[in-house]
Design a protein around this motif. Structure first.
Motif, mmCIF file in Angstrom:
data_model
loop_
_atom_site.group_PDB
_atom_site.id
_atom_site.type_symbol
_atom_site.label_atom_id
_atom_site.label_comp_id
_atom_site.label_asym_id
_atom_site.label_seq_id
_atom_site.Cartn_x
_atom_site.Cartn_y
_atom_site.Cartn_z
ATOM 1 N N GLN A 239 0.825 -1.209 0.000
ATOM 2 C CA GLN A 239 0.000 0.000 0.000
ATOM 3 C C GLN A 239 0.859 1.259 0.000
ATOM 4 O O GLN A 239 0.609 2.202 -0.752
ATOM 5 C CB GLN A 239 -0.938 -0.017 1.216
ATOM 6 N N TYR A 240 1.888 1.285 0.854
ATOM 7 C CA TYR A 240 2.762 2.454 0.915
ATOM 8 C C TYR A 240 3.495 2.648 -0.419
ATOM 9 O O TYR A 240 3.687 3.773 -0.886
ATOM 10 C CB TYR A 240 3.782 2.298 2.041
ATOM 11 N N THR A 241 3.917 1.536 -1.030
ATOM 12 C CA THR A 241 4.624 1.640 -2.314
ATOM 13 C C THR A 241 3.711 2.217 -3.392
ATOM 14 O O THR A 241 4.129 3.055 -4.205
ATOM 15 C CB THR A 241 5.124 0.254 -2.741
ATOM 16 N N ALA A 242 2.439 1.784 -3.396
ATOM 17 C CA ALA A 242 1.492 2.297 -4.382
ATOM 18 C C ALA A 242 1.278 3.801 -4.201
ATOM 19 O O ALA A 242 1.228 4.565 -5.178
ATOM 20 C CB ALA A 242 0.157 1.558 -4.278
ATOM 21 N N LEU A 243 1.179 4.247 -2.947
ATOM 22 C CA LEU A 243 1.007 5.686 -2.694
ATOM 23 C C LEU A 243 2.227 6.477 -3.138
ATOM 24 O O LEU A 243 2.109 7.556 -3.731
ATOM 25 C CB LEU A 243 0.729 5.913 -1.206
ATOM 26 N N LEU A 244 3.417 5.964 -2.852
ATOM 27 C CA LEU A 244 4.644 6.677 -3.227
ATOM 28 C C LEU A 244 4.799 6.737 -4.744
ATOM 29 O O LEU A 244 5.268 7.750 -5.293
ATOM 30 C CB LEU A 244 5.852 5.990 -2.588
ATOM 31 N N GLU A 245 4.424 5.660 -5.436
ATOM 32 C CA GLU A 245 4.500 5.686 -6.896
ATOM 33 C C GLU A 245 3.506 6.694 -7.481
ATOM 34 O O GLU A 245 3.810 7.392 -8.458
ATOM 35 C CB GLU A 245 4.230 4.293 -7.452
ATOM 36 N N SER A 246 2.338 6.773 -6.879
ATOM 37 C CA SER A 246 1.350 7.743 -7.381
ATOM 38 C C SER A 246 1.821 9.172 -7.159
ATOM 39 O O SER A 246 1.508 10.065 -7.953
ATOM 40 C CB SER A 246 0.008 7.512 -6.693
ATOM 41 N N MET A 247 2.594 9.406 -6.096
ATOM 42 C CA MET A 247 3.137 10.741 -5.854
ATOM 43 C C MET A 247 4.113 11.155 -6.945
ATOM 44 O O MET A 247 4.173 12.334 -7.328
ATOM 45 C CB MET A 247 3.840 10.780 -4.493
ATOM 46 N N GLN A 248 4.864 10.208 -7.460
ATOM 47 C CA GLN A 248 5.844 10.527 -8.500
ATOM 48 C C GLN A 248 5.181 10.752 -9.855
ATOM 49 O O GLN A 248 5.708 11.474 -10.696
ATOM 50 C CB GLN A 248 6.873 9.413 -8.604
ATOM 51 N N GLU A 249 4.018 10.151 -10.047
ATOM 52 C CA GLU A 249 3.334 10.274 -11.328
ATOM 53 C C GLU A 249 2.366 11.461 -11.359
ATOM 54 O O GLU A 249 2.093 12.010 -12.417
ATOM 55 C CB GLU A 249 2.574 8.982 -11.635
ATOM 56 N N ASP A 250 1.843 11.838 -10.195
ATOM 57 C CA ASP A 250 0.838 12.894 -10.124
ATOM 58 C C ASP A 250 1.335 13.992 -9.195
ATOM 59 O O ASP A 250 1.522 13.768 -7.994
ATOM 60 C CB ASP A 250 -0.496 12.318 -9.617
ATOM 61 N N THR A 327 -7.457 3.669 3.344
ATOM 62 C CA THR A 327 -8.527 3.387 2.381
ATOM 63 C C THR A 327 -8.889 4.634 1.581
ATOM 64 O O THR A 327 -9.090 4.585 0.361
ATOM 65 C CB THR A 327 -9.764 2.857 3.121
ATOM 66 N N SER A 328 -8.946 5.775 2.280
ATOM 67 C CA SER A 328 -9.278 7.018 1.579
ATOM 68 C C SER A 328 -8.150 7.464 0.657
ATOM 69 O O SER A 328 -8.390 7.973 -0.440
ATOM 70 C CB SER A 328 -9.590 8.119 2.595
ATOM 71 N N LEU A 329 -6.911 7.261 1.085
ATOM 72 C CA LEU A 329 -5.779 7.684 0.252
ATOM 73 C C LEU A 329 -5.606 6.788 -0.968
ATOM 74 O O LEU A 329 -5.155 7.242 -2.032
ATOM 75 C CB LEU A 329 -4.492 7.685 1.077
ATOM 76 N N LEU A 330 -5.949 5.504 -0.822
ATOM 77 C CA LEU A 330 -5.765 4.544 -1.907
ATOM 78 C C LEU A 330 -6.932 4.501 -2.879
ATOM 79 O O LEU A 330 -6.932 3.673 -3.793
ATOM 80 C CB LEU A 330 -5.542 3.139 -1.324
ATOM 81 N N GLU A 331 -7.903 5.355 -2.674
ATOM 82 C CA GLU A 331 -9.079 5.332 -3.546
ATOM 83 C C GLU A 331 -8.668 5.652 -4.985
ATOM 84 O O GLU A 331 -8.033 6.665 -5.267
ATOM 85 C CB GLU A 331 -10.105 6.354 -3.048
ATOM 86 N N GLY A 332 -9.002 4.762 -5.886
ATOM 87 C CA GLY A 332 -8.665 4.941 -7.286
ATOM 88 C C GLY A 332 -7.296 4.414 -7.676
ATOM 89 O O GLY A 332 -6.909 4.503 -8.842
ATOM 90 N N LEU A 333 -6.551 3.874 -6.730
ATOM 91 C CA LEU A 333 -5.212 3.352 -7.007
ATOM 92 C C LEU A 333 -5.223 1.834 -6.980
ATOM 93 O O LEU A 333 -6.050 1.220 -6.291
ATOM 94 C CB LEU A 333 -4.197 3.873 -5.991
ATOM 95 N N THR A 334 -4.310 1.243 -7.709
ATOM 96 C CA THR A 334 -4.162 -0.214 -7.728
ATOM 97 C C THR A 334 -2.956 -0.593 -6.875
ATOM 98 O O THR A 334 -1.837 -0.139 -7.135
ATOM 99 C CB THR A 334 -3.962 -0.735 -9.161
ATOM 100 N N VAL A 335 -3.188 -1.377 -5.851
ATOM 101 C CA VAL A 335 -2.118 -1.826 -4.970
ATOM 102 C C VAL A 335 -1.543 -3.122 -5.525
ATOM 103 O O VAL A 335 -2.262 -4.123 -5.663
ATOM 104 C CB VAL A 335 -2.620 -2.031 -3.534
#
Length: 581
Positions: A239-250, A327-335
């Motif tokens: 989950q943390y990795t998915a959030l960090l990757e989304s930060m680099q893309e968006d 859950t709120s932060l990962l909304e719309g992201l693929t873990v």
């Protein structure tokens, strides 16, 4: 500043930091404070020069920064460092732990052994007293039952009587001290075996615990706890990795999530996962052992305690990122899990022909792939320094061997970029470890920071928790004389000795010497002399002047070459006059 002065300054800094934290109500160990001091000094954001002498302002600045980080109990980075220090201080492998327990038992039994071996009974009452001490020693050494239980004492006494009757106490006391100690150990093993046999036959041993049954219940419970912790670690890391990757893309998400300590939380769960993976095989090994059950009980208790201690350090990131928040932060992201990331790269591998000066290895081409030491704990060597992510590396893509060290990557593109300039990215990873001190142990970078070697490794350098780079010194030697020696006894190296022998053989006094000379060689011989060149001397007066005295030259004629027995020498002075120079 000398090394002693530097050491004293560091000790004073550590002492002041510990006192300041204690004043704020936070108790910290000296080892944790020392690690934090080095981490603060390494962090490039603090702009400290390690090779320069610290001023008073610099010392106060270090103290303030360390106290601030140590008092920030909500930071997952601090929990990770505490976890690492706790593990290094308390972890011991099976052999070390059991050896220490055996030494503790021997130390407790030492007074009883000393009383038995030093006693010299003569009266019947004294002999009975020594025998009772032997019974107590056998009972305490076996650990099977309580010494205060009368039934257990009677059972041990009966078993000892069968192998060592009381009438043989005088024979025992006549032995030497070493033999007595060996006999006591033998008695303890024999009595323990007899009691275990009686328990199996149903004729006694009611006070002996059923260790196999206890282990059958305790081991699955302990391994279940470990598995749950690992599964939770994997989920959190993904989950943390998915959030960090989304930060680099968006960029918008980067602005939204940059204030959260996601990287620190990711490093925390990865470290917790690494430590649990170290402990898990030990639990599995316990279930396969059916001998030495008492040692296994001690080991099980120790490992369970270690697991519980590690769990408390992982609670900070769980509190910081609750399930609702994630859950709120990962909304719309693929873990993506680590396994899914590995499956995405199946079938992709680097083309070795694209690299002329790089060596690539593959699992199918390596005989002992499982014994290959992969750098950075198996994480992608490119993603750590560039993205700040701990992505699992896939060895099937290709293992780059650079300067005798092996690196894996999470994608083919990352492998190609890293291979273009490996030293650059290795240095980036080191800088990232300086910024996040918990990465030093997670990525096994102790060889980059030799003064931050874990306590467990410094205590037992031959048995390191983190396997160091294998190095060895080698040398080869060839025979000085391959062929048998051939010594010529008549050989002479001295030119004058050879001349002496030549004159002796020629015997010039009794033999006639024939010689031939030319006009150029008539009455001449080879000679060499060493002269000192005139020294230029000058003085300054009203006028410049100089003089040079000629060197005396005297020629002696008739010293050799005359046929008459009497030598006539003529001395000729060839020195030039002063006025001719």
């Amino acid at each position: 500043m000398s090394s002693d002065q530097t050491r004293n300054v560091v000790k004073e800094i550590i002492r002041e930091i510990g006192q300041e934290c204690a004043t704020q109500g936070q108790t910290v160990s000296e080892i944790l404070v020392a690690f934090m001091v080095k981490a603060v000094a390494l962090d490039p954001r603090n702009d400290f020069k390690v090779d320069q002498i610290l001023t008073k302002e610099g010392v106060q600045n270090i103290i303030q920064l360390c106290v601030t980080r140590l008092l920030d109990t909500t930071n997952p980075s601090l929990s990770t460092i505490k976890m690492q220090v706790n593990f290094d201080m308390n972890y011991a492998n099976r052999a070390e732990f059991l050896s220490e327990q055996h030494h503790v038992l021997e130390a407790r039994l030492a007074p009883v052994v000393r009383d038995i071996t030093d006693s010299c009974p003569h009266l019947q009452e004294e002999m009975e007293n020594v025998y009772q001490k032997i019974v107590s020693y056998v009972l305490l050494a076996s650990g099977l039952g309580s010494p205060t239980d009368i039934g257990v004492v009677r059972e041990v006494t009966a078993a000892l009587q069968s192998v060592f009757p009381q009438r043989e106490i005088m024979t025992f006391t006549s032995l030497g001290k070493k033999n007595k100690e060996q006999q006591l150990k033998t008695f303890a093993m024999l009595v323990t075996g007899i009691r275990l046999y009686n328990k199996a036959c149903g004729k006694g041993g009611s006070s002996i615990d059923d260790l196999p049954a206890i282990l059958n219940e305790a081991i699955p419970s302990a391994t279940r706890t470990i598995d749950e912790g690992l599964n939770n670690c994997h989920l959190r890391a993904h989950q943390y990795t998915a959030l960090l990757e989304s930060m680099q893309e968006d960029q918008h998400r980067h602005t939204q999530l940059s204030s959260l300590k996601l990287k620190e939380a990711l490093f925390n769960v990865r470290q917790y996962e690494a430590f649990l993976c170290i402990l898990l095989p030990l639990f599995i090994a316990l279930s396969n052992l059916w001998t030495g059950f008492q040692d296994e009980m001690l080991l099980l208790k120790f490992l369970t305690s270690m697991t519980n201690n590690l769990q408390q350090f992982s609670e900070i990131q769980s509190q910081l990122f609750s399930e609702e928040l994630l859950t709120s932060l990962l909304e719309g992201l693929t873990v993506k899990s680590d396994e899914e990331r590995l499956r995405e790269t199946i079938g992709t591998r680097v083309n070795v022909s694209d690299f002329k000066n790089q060596e690539w290895l593959f699992p199918e081409t390596i005989e002992h792939f499982d014994q290959l030491l992969i750098q950075y704990h198996g994480f992608c060597a490119y993603a750590i320094g560039v993205k700040g992510l701990t992505l699992p590396g896939n060895p099937a893509i290709g293992i780059l061997k650079h300067k005798e060290k092996c690196y894996v990557f999470s994608s083919k593109e990352a492998a190609y970029i890293f291979a273009q300039d490996p030293d650059k990215f290795i240095q980036l990873n080191v800088e990232k470890a300086k910024e996040y001190a918990e990465l030093i142990q997670l990525l096994e970078l102790h060889h980059q920071f030799e003064y931050l070697v874990p306590y467990a490794q410094a205590r037992a350098p031959d048995e390191c928790l983190m396997k160091p780079t294998v190095k060895c010194d080698s040398s080869s030697q060839t025979d000085t004389h391959i062929l048998p020696p051939t010594i010529v006894t008549s050989y002479e190296w001295n030119e004058w000795e050879m001349r002496r022998k030549a004159i002796k053989l020629a015997n010039l006094r009794r033999k006639l010497t024939h010689a031939m000379q030319t006009d150029l060689s008539n009455m001449r011989r080879q000679n060499c002399t060493q002269v000192y060149l005139p020294k230029d001397v000058s003085t300054q007066t009203k006028r410049d002047n100089s003089s040079n005295v000629p060197r005396p030259q005297i020629f002696l004629e008739g010293l050799r070459g005359q046929s008459s027995p009497t030598t006539h020498m003529v001395k000729v002075n060839l020195t030039r006059a002063v006025d001719e120079t």
